[in-house]
Write a protein that holds these residues in place. Structure first.
Motif, PDB file in Angstrom:
ATOM      1  N   PHE A   1       0.574  -1.216   0.359  1.00  0.00           N
ATOM      2  CA  PHE A   1       0.251  -0.073  -0.173  1.00  0.00           C
ATOM      3  C   PHE A   1       0.804   1.561   0.387  1.00  0.00           C
ATOM      4  O   PHE A   1       1.879   1.242   0.734  1.00  0.00           O
ATOM      5  N   ILE A   2       0.510   2.641  -1.000  1.00  0.00           N
ATOM      6  CA  ILE A   2       1.231   3.505  -0.433  1.00  0.00           C
ATOM      7  C   ILE A   2      -0.134   5.107  -0.183  1.00  0.00           C
ATOM      8  O   ILE A   2      -0.927   4.498  -0.964  1.00  0.00           O
ATOM      9  N   PHE A   3      -0.262   5.429   0.841  1.00  0.00           N
ATOM     10  CA  PHE A   3      -0.671   6.255   0.399  1.00  0.00           C
ATOM     11  C   PHE A   3      -0.418   7.672   0.770  1.00  0.00           C
ATOM     12  O   PHE A   3       0.554   8.447   0.379  1.00  0.00           O
ATOM     13  N   GLN A   4      -1.767   8.431   0.336  1.00  0.00           N
ATOM     14  CA  GLN A   4      -1.214   9.935  -0.050  1.00  0.00           C
ATOM     15  C   GLN A   4      -1.191  10.090   1.177  1.00  0.00           C
ATOM     16  O   GLN A   4       0.058  11.740   0.830  1.00  0.00           O
ATOM     17  N   ASN A   5      -0.573  10.257   2.176  1.00  0.00           N
ATOM     18  CA  ASN A   5      -0.136  11.274   3.908  1.00  0.00           C
ATOM     19  C   ASN A   5       0.567   9.944   3.687  1.00  0.00           C
ATOM     20  O   ASN A   5       1.370  10.408   4.849  1.00  0.00           O
ATOM     21  N   TYR A   6       1.307   9.053   2.851  1.00  0.00           N
ATOM     22  CA  TYR A   6       2.349   8.419   3.342  1.00  0.00           C
ATOM     23  C   TYR A   6       2.510   7.183   4.519  1.00  0.00           C
ATOM     24  O   TYR A   6       2.345   6.669   4.780  1.00  0.00           O
ATOM     25  N   ASN A   7       1.675   7.746   4.878  1.00  0.00           N
ATOM     26  CA  ASN A   7       1.308   7.028   6.498  1.00  0.00           C
ATOM     27  C   ASN A   7       3.188   6.767   7.370  1.00  0.00           C
ATOM     28  O   ASN A   7       2.562   4.755   7.770  1.00  0.00           O
ATOM     29  N   LEU A   8       3.922   7.389   7.100  1.00  0.00           N
ATOM     30  CA  LEU A   8       4.961   6.657   8.045  1.00  0.00           C
ATOM     31  C   LEU A   8       4.739   6.505   9.534  1.00  0.00           C
ATOM     32  O   LEU A   8       4.079   7.330  10.099  1.00  0.00           O
ATOM     33  N   LEU A   9       5.541   5.327   9.989  1.00  0.00           N
ATOM     34  CA  LEU A   9       5.309   5.660  11.818  1.00  0.00           C
ATOM     35  C   LEU A   9       5.859   6.652  12.323  1.00  0.00           C
ATOM     36  O   LEU A   9       7.631   6.387  11.721  1.00  0.00           O
TER      37      LEU A   9
ATOM     38  N   GLU B   1      13.618   1.249   9.426  1.00  0.00           N
ATOM     39  CA  GLU B   1      12.560   0.826  10.765  1.00  0.00           C
ATOM     40  C   GLU B   1      11.292   0.720  10.045  1.00  0.00           C
ATOM     41  O   GLU B   1      10.862  -0.109  10.199  1.00  0.00           O
ATOM     42  N   ASN B   2      10.356   2.257   8.827  1.00  0.00           N
ATOM     43  CA  ASN B   2       9.461   2.219   8.668  1.00  0.00           C
ATOM     44  C   ASN B   2       9.682   0.938   7.665  1.00  0.00           C
ATOM     45  O   ASN B   2       8.045   0.009   7.517  1.00  0.00           O
ATOM     46  N   VAL B   3      10.050   0.563   6.884  1.00  0.00           N
ATOM     47  CA  VAL B   3      10.074  -0.474   5.593  1.00  0.00           C
ATOM     48  C   VAL B   3      10.004  -1.694   6.038  1.00  0.00           C
ATOM     49  O   VAL B   3       9.862  -2.630   5.783  1.00  0.00           O
ATOM     50  N   GLU B   4      11.235  -1.837   7.881  1.00  0.00           N
ATOM     51  CA  GLU B   4      11.479  -2.878   7.542  1.00  0.00           C
ATOM     52  C   GLU B   4       9.869  -3.578   8.264  1.00  0.00           C
ATOM     53  O   GLU B   4       9.961  -4.712   8.222  1.00  0.00           O
ATOM     54  N   ALA B   5       8.963  -2.457   8.777  1.00  0.00           N
ATOM     55  CA  ALA B   5       7.683  -3.467   9.803  1.00  0.00           C
ATOM     56  C   ALA B   5       7.233  -3.887   8.740  1.00  0.00           C
ATOM     57  O   ALA B   5       5.979  -4.670   9.216  1.00  0.00           O
ATOM     58  N   ALA B   6       7.626  -3.599   7.337  1.00  0.00           N
ATOM     59  CA  ALA B   6       6.245  -4.751   6.178  1.00  0.00           C
ATOM     60  C   ALA B   6       6.445  -6.015   6.046  1.00  0.00           C
ATOM     61  O   ALA B   6       5.955  -7.348   5.957  1.00  0.00           O
ATOM     62  N   LEU B   7       8.093  -5.750   6.877  1.00  0.00           N
ATOM     63  CA  LEU B   7       8.796  -7.481   6.251  1.00  0.00           C
ATOM     64  C   LEU B   7       8.695  -8.018   8.048  1.00  0.00           C
ATOM     65  O   LEU B   7       8.508  -9.724   7.834  1.00  0.00           O
TER      66      LEU B   7
ATOM     67  N   SER C   1      15.708  -4.039   3.821  1.00  0.00           N
ATOM     68  CA  SER C   1      14.901  -2.684   3.900  1.00  0.00           C
ATOM     69  C   SER C   1      16.199  -2.106   2.827  1.00  0.00           C
ATOM     70  O   SER C   1      15.488  -0.369   2.620  1.00  0.00           O
ATOM     71  N   ILE C   2      17.353  -2.018   3.524  1.00  0.00           N
ATOM     72  CA  ILE C   2      18.118  -1.177   3.425  1.00  0.00           C
ATOM     73  C   ILE C   2      18.534  -0.826   1.739  1.00  0.00           C
ATOM     74  O   ILE C   2      18.631   0.276   0.151  1.00  0.00           O
ATOM     75  N   ALA C   3      18.229  -2.797   0.484  1.00  0.00           N
ATOM     76  CA  ALA C   3      18.015  -2.347  -0.311  1.00  0.00           C
ATOM     77  C   ALA C   3      16.797  -1.672  -0.964  1.00  0.00           C
ATOM     78  O   ALA C   3      17.147  -1.044  -2.175  1.00  0.00           O
ATOM     79  N   ALA C   4      15.826  -1.919  -0.572  1.00  0.00           N
ATOM     80  CA  ALA C   4      14.685  -1.052  -0.647  1.00  0.00           C
ATOM     81  C   ALA C   4      14.442   0.088  -1.329  1.00  0.00           C
ATOM     82  O   ALA C   4      14.329   1.025  -1.911  1.00  0.00           O
ATOM     83  N   LEU C   5      15.365   1.221  -0.118  1.00  0.00           N
ATOM     84  CA  LEU C   5      15.549   1.968   0.382  1.00  0.00           C
ATOM     85  C   LEU C   5      16.379   3.226  -0.626  1.00  0.00           C
ATOM     86  O   LEU C   5      15.990   3.704  -1.709  1.00  0.00           O
TER      87      LEU C   5
ATOM     88  N   GLN D   1       7.663   9.981   0.803  1.00  0.00           N
ATOM     89  CA  GLN D   1       6.520   8.986  -0.523  1.00  0.00           C
ATOM     90  C   GLN D   1       7.974   8.094  -0.712  1.00  0.00           C
ATOM     91  O   GLN D   1       6.958   6.555  -1.348  1.00  0.00           O
ATOM     92  N   ARG D   2       8.411   8.471  -0.749  1.00  0.00           N
ATOM     93  CA  ARG D   2       9.291   6.997  -1.687  1.00  0.00           C
ATOM     94  C   ARG D   2       9.907   5.957  -0.627  1.00  0.00           C
ATOM     95  O   ARG D   2       9.990   5.042  -1.090  1.00  0.00           O
ATOM     96  N   VAL D   3      10.057   6.547   0.781  1.00  0.00           N
ATOM     97  CA  VAL D   3      10.220   5.624   1.575  1.00  0.00           C
ATOM     98  C   VAL D   3       8.807   4.713   2.024  1.00  0.00           C
ATOM     99  O   VAL D   3       8.998   3.863   1.424  1.00  0.00           O
ATOM    100  N   ALA D   4       7.807   5.100   1.346  1.00  0.00           N
ATOM    101  CA  ALA D   4       5.838   4.818   1.270  1.00  0.00           C
ATOM    102  C   ALA D   4       6.285   3.596   0.341  1.00  0.00           C
ATOM    103  O   ALA D   4       5.935   2.150   0.524  1.00  0.00           O
ATOM    104  N   ILE D   5       6.928   4.274  -1.041  1.00  0.00           N
ATOM    105  CA  ILE D   5       6.805   3.032  -1.672  1.00  0.00           C
ATOM    106  C   ILE D   5       7.732   2.240  -1.127  1.00  0.00           C
ATOM    107  O   ILE D   5       7.646   0.348  -1.942  1.00  0.00           O
ATOM    108  N   ALA D   6       9.183   2.328  -1.200  1.00  0.00           N
ATOM    109  CA  ALA D   6      10.197   1.239  -0.460  1.00  0.00           C
ATOM    110  C   ALA D   6       9.583  -0.086   0.587  1.00  0.00           C
ATOM    111  O   ALA D   6       9.838  -1.489   0.097  1.00  0.00           O
ATOM    112  N   ARG D   7       8.456   0.736   1.708  1.00  0.00           N
ATOM    113  CA  ARG D   7       8.082  -0.279   2.325  1.00  0.00           C
ATOM    114  C   ARG D   7       6.406  -1.077   1.119  1.00  0.00           C
ATOM    115  O   ARG D   7       6.753  -1.937   2.114  1.00  0.00           O
ATOM    116  N   ALA D   8       6.289  -0.448   0.441  1.00  0.00           N
ATOM    117  CA  ALA D   8       5.499  -1.344  -0.295  1.00  0.00           C
ATOM    118  C   ALA D   8       5.475  -2.083  -0.875  1.00  0.00           C
ATOM    119  O   ALA D   8       5.489  -3.363  -1.401  1.00  0.00           O
ATOM    120  N   LEU D   9       7.180  -2.119  -1.825  1.00  0.00           N
ATOM    121  CA  LEU D   9       8.066  -2.766  -2.624  1.00  0.00           C
ATOM    122  C   LEU D   9       9.141  -3.552  -1.867  1.00  0.00           C
ATOM    123  O   LEU D   9       9.326  -4.967  -2.271  1.00  0.00           O
TER     124      LEU D   9
END
Lengths: 239, 522
Positions: free
Chosen positions: A87-95, A102-108, A122-126, A148-156
């Motif tokens: 998911f990628i949200f308009q407001n990014y919805n990062l913690l 860590e935000n990216v890691e949360a998805a794993l 996570s580092i690779a996605a970022l 938003q890039r972080v959010a994209i990385a989290r989704a990917l």
């Protein structure tokens, strides 16, 4: 692959009811990039939430990879979401209390992946979204585009089958918006996943081969590759 | 990830987290302070009660004498013939303790068979009055108030300072009176009653020896006695000495000191006591221990039901007779302190719950996002509960500090407490130790009212206490003892509060529909 059959979603509103989606029939093959357009409050977000197994239909069916998402309990849906959807949200919805990494890691975390592997991925996605050097930064230390890039990385990062983006450029300036859309298109092409992108921006919408136009809960498909379309054809890599 | 997220989230909401922790800390601190204070008061009450009540006895059964019965003995100072004039005399009178009448031996068996009774033993609590003097003339002992031969009381047992009547109390008469108390102990029940292990302050080996010897079939062992240390000191007695009770000689086996203030001067076997009084198969006191402390009140009721005419006294009955600042402190600890602790704890719990719910409500988008990316509700609940648990632990730790400080202040700042124990209850036989005519009756009538119905009802051991101290005051210094158990309970309460708050907050977070959560922030 998605199969939507007579999909309806009705919400109670005051003493009455509002049909956010009404009798939607649609097939989205694996790997397709479609955009979703429509006026505010006409059912775009409901449509996206349905696709993401975050909401259930009032009637009709939404079948994903042969599974009827509407009939599955929340305990199973959460696993479907964890494994298949980004998911990628308009407001990014990062913690806010977690760093970019860590935000990216949360998805794993729900996938039971060991910590070391989670961090590496996570580092690779970022790095893939151009933020390899910002892994330790908190959202408050980043611009909207970076967040938003972080959010994209989290989704990917979990390599999902589907990316669901709800107006990802809604809070961004034009230049940054184009960068984000270009990034998403690039990743879609490289990874071959399904990309569903909700947007108000017609220019952005026309970059997909097809656009689902939702008007008062009714969905119609527009083929952006038709000759009369003046905007660049679908899936054309950004300049 | 879990702890990083938890720690940073708590730091982000530091003010709210601190508020919850402080609330819990105040509750915990107050609980510790009040509990330690209550423990101090209880210890103080224990000190007071220990002077009244035996550790090895939970209940004491006595049978009050009805009006017009019992009483004491009558002593006439009138010589039976003129030939007796000028002759010395000595009389012993061994009677049941004042206010007590006999209970059948079979009742002891009945009581011991009641449900919840661990053991019961009968005892004869007696008082011996020894009178010596010289007949001064026919027609009235002490009449004319001139004959004053020096009385030679032997032994001059005055177990308590005001126990003996002074000869000079009677106009012109020459006599000596001394009293001492005798307890007839059942040698087959060493674990019960006045000479049970916990009651022995000193002389335990002599007591053990006495029980062993008296239980033997050897006739000479039946007249072995134990004497109290105070009585031994007053009368220069030691092991091997001889004491005379109602004309029977007993060999002192050893000196013993009991923790109870109503301990006797001389202890002999119950059988011998019964022989001396002629009350074969009777006792006047039954000492009872219950299976558990919880059973005491039930046993008390059961005994009362089985033997309606007896009086059953428990330690709590004694506690109810305590007055003074100790009683006030006790009431304060039990009512205000406990109430305040509960109120503060409840307020802390409510505060923790409300703040956690508020936090969950503010984090709807966060939890919705986590659910969207595949976090199970239980993981989110665990996160919320982990956060409140840390708040509870911090609150508990700070609360311990506050509690210790509170207990320290209680110990330092509270002044001495006094406790006044009323004369009613165990060991406080009827204050009217004298009944009938009157001690030191009217002049001319002579000593004890001459032949008048003047009667002296001897009090039970320590009757001076009964006579002179209808109220007994004790001054104590307040302490507020702390224990690991109290800390454990207090921290447990804080953690319980945190868990409740976390469970409620987590439950709300778990119920959150991701679609609703994500919509709410649109």
């Amino acid at each position: 692959m998605y199969e939507l059959k007579k999909l309806s979603r009705v919400y109670p509103k005051g003493r009455g009811k509002v049909a956010a989606l009404s009798g939607v029939d649609l097939v989205i093959p694996d790997g397709e990039f479609i955009t979703v357009q429509g006026l505010t409050g006409h059912g775009k977000t409901t449509f996206l939430l349905m696709l993401g197994a975050l909401d259930k239909p009032t009637s009709g069916k939404i079948i994903f990879d042969g599974k009827d998402l509407g009939a599955m309990p929340e305990s199973q849906l959460v696993d479907v979401r964890a494994q298949n959807f980004g998911f990628i949200f308009q407001n990014y919805n990062l913690l806010p209390t977690l760093t970019a990494e860590e935000n990216v890691e949360a998805a794993l975390v729900p996938l039971g992946i060991p910590t070391a592997e989670r961090r590496a991925r996570s580092i690779a996605a970022l790095t893939e979204v151009g933020l390899g050097d910002r892994a330790g930064h908190f959202p408050s230390e980043m611009s909207g585009g970076e967040q938003q890039r972080v959010a994209i990385a989290r989704a990917l990062v979990k390599e999902p089958k589907v990316i669901l983006a709800d107006e990802p450029t809604g809070n961004l300036d034009e230049v940054t918006s184009l960068e984000i859309v270009a990034l998403m298109e690039k990743l879609w092409k490289e990874r071959g996943m399904t990309l569903v992108l909700v947007t108000h921006d017609t220019k952005v919408a026309r970059r997909a081969p097809r656009t689902a136009v939702i008007n008062k809960g009714k969905l119609t498909m527009r083929d952006n590759r038709a000759p009369k379309v003046t905007t660049p054809g679908p899936a054309k890599p950004p300049v | 990830m879990y702890f990083r997220y938890l720690g940073r989230e708590l730091r982000r909401r530091a003010r709210s987290a601190a508020l919850v922790a402080i609330g819990l800390a105040l509750g915990v601190g107050l609980v510790i302070t009040v509990t330690s204070y209550a423990a101090g008061v209880k210890a103080a009450q224990g000190q007071v009660l220990s002077s009244l009540y035996g550790v090895g006895t939970d209940l004491t059964v006595t049978k009050p004498a009805t009006a017009g019965t019992g009483g004491g003995f009558r002593f006439s100072g009138t010589p039976s013939s003129s030939a007796q004039a000028g002759q010395s005399f000595a009389q012993d009178h061994l009677t049941s303790a004042a206010g007590l009448t006999t209970i059948s031996d079979s009742d002891v068996t009945s009581v011991s068979k009641l449900k919840g009774v661990a053991g019961a033993t009968g005892a004869l609590v007696l008082n011996s009055v020894h009178i010596t003097g010289t007949f001064t003339g026919f027609g009235g002992f002490g009449a004319g108030a001139s004959a004053t031969p020096t009385p030679t009381p032997t032994p001059t047992a005055t177990p308590t300072p005001t126990a003996s009547a002074s000869p000079s109390a009677s106009a012109g008469s020459g006599f000596g009176i001394s009293t001492f108390s005798v307890d007839g102990i059942d040698p087959t029940e060493p674990g019960l009653g006045l000479l049970s292990g916990p009651n022995i302050a000193s002389g335990a080996s002599a007591v053990d020896q006495w029980f062993t010897d008296v239980q033997s079939s050897n006739a000479s062992d039946q007249t072995l006695a134990l004497v109290s240390s105070a009585y031994a000191k007053q009368n220069s007695l030691k092991a091997g000495s001889t004491v005379s009770i109602s004309g029977t000689s007993f060999t002192v086996l050893g000196v013993v000191s009991v923790t109870e203030s109503d301990g006797a001067d001389i202890y002999i076997s119950l059988g011998e006591a019964q022989s001396l009084t002629g009350d074969t198969n009777d006792v006047n006191t039954i000492y009872v221990t219950a299976d558990t402390s919880n059973a005491i009140s039930t046993v008390q009721t059961e005994i009362q039901k089985a033997l309606p005419s007896v009086t059953v006294t428990s330690a709590s009955d004694e506690a109810s007779n305590i007055s003074g600042s100790l009683s006030t402190a006790s009431n304060l600890a039990n009512s205000l302190g406990l109430g305040l602790s509960i109120a503060v704890l409840l307020a802390a719990f409510v505060l923790a719950v409300l703040l956690t719910i508020a936090s969950v409500t503010r984090r709807v988008r966060e939890f919705g996002t986590l659910k969207a990316i595949g976090w199970h509700s239980r993981r989110i609940v665990g996160q919320v509960m982990g956060e409140t648990l840390v708040q509870g632990i911090i609150g508990g730790a700070v609360g311990i500090g506050l509690g210790v400080l509170g207990a320290f202040l209680v110990t330092k700042l509270s002044g001495p407490l006094t406790a006044t124990v009323g004369a009613t209850g165990l060991g406080s036989s009827t204050p009217a130790g004298f009944s009938g005519g009157g001690f030191g009756g009217g002049g001319g009538g002579g000593f004890f009212g001459g032949a008048s119905p003047g009667a002296f009802s001897s009090a039970r051991p320590g009757f001076a206490h009964t006579f002179t101290a209808s109220n007994h005051s004790v001054t104590l210094h307040m302490t507020a003892p702390l224990s690991l158990e109290v800390f454990g309970v207090a921290v447990g309460l804080a953690i319980l509060g945190a868990i409740i708050a976390g469970a409620i907050g987590g439950w709300r977070a778990a119920r959150l529909q991701p679609a609703v959560a994500l919509r709410r922030v649109e």
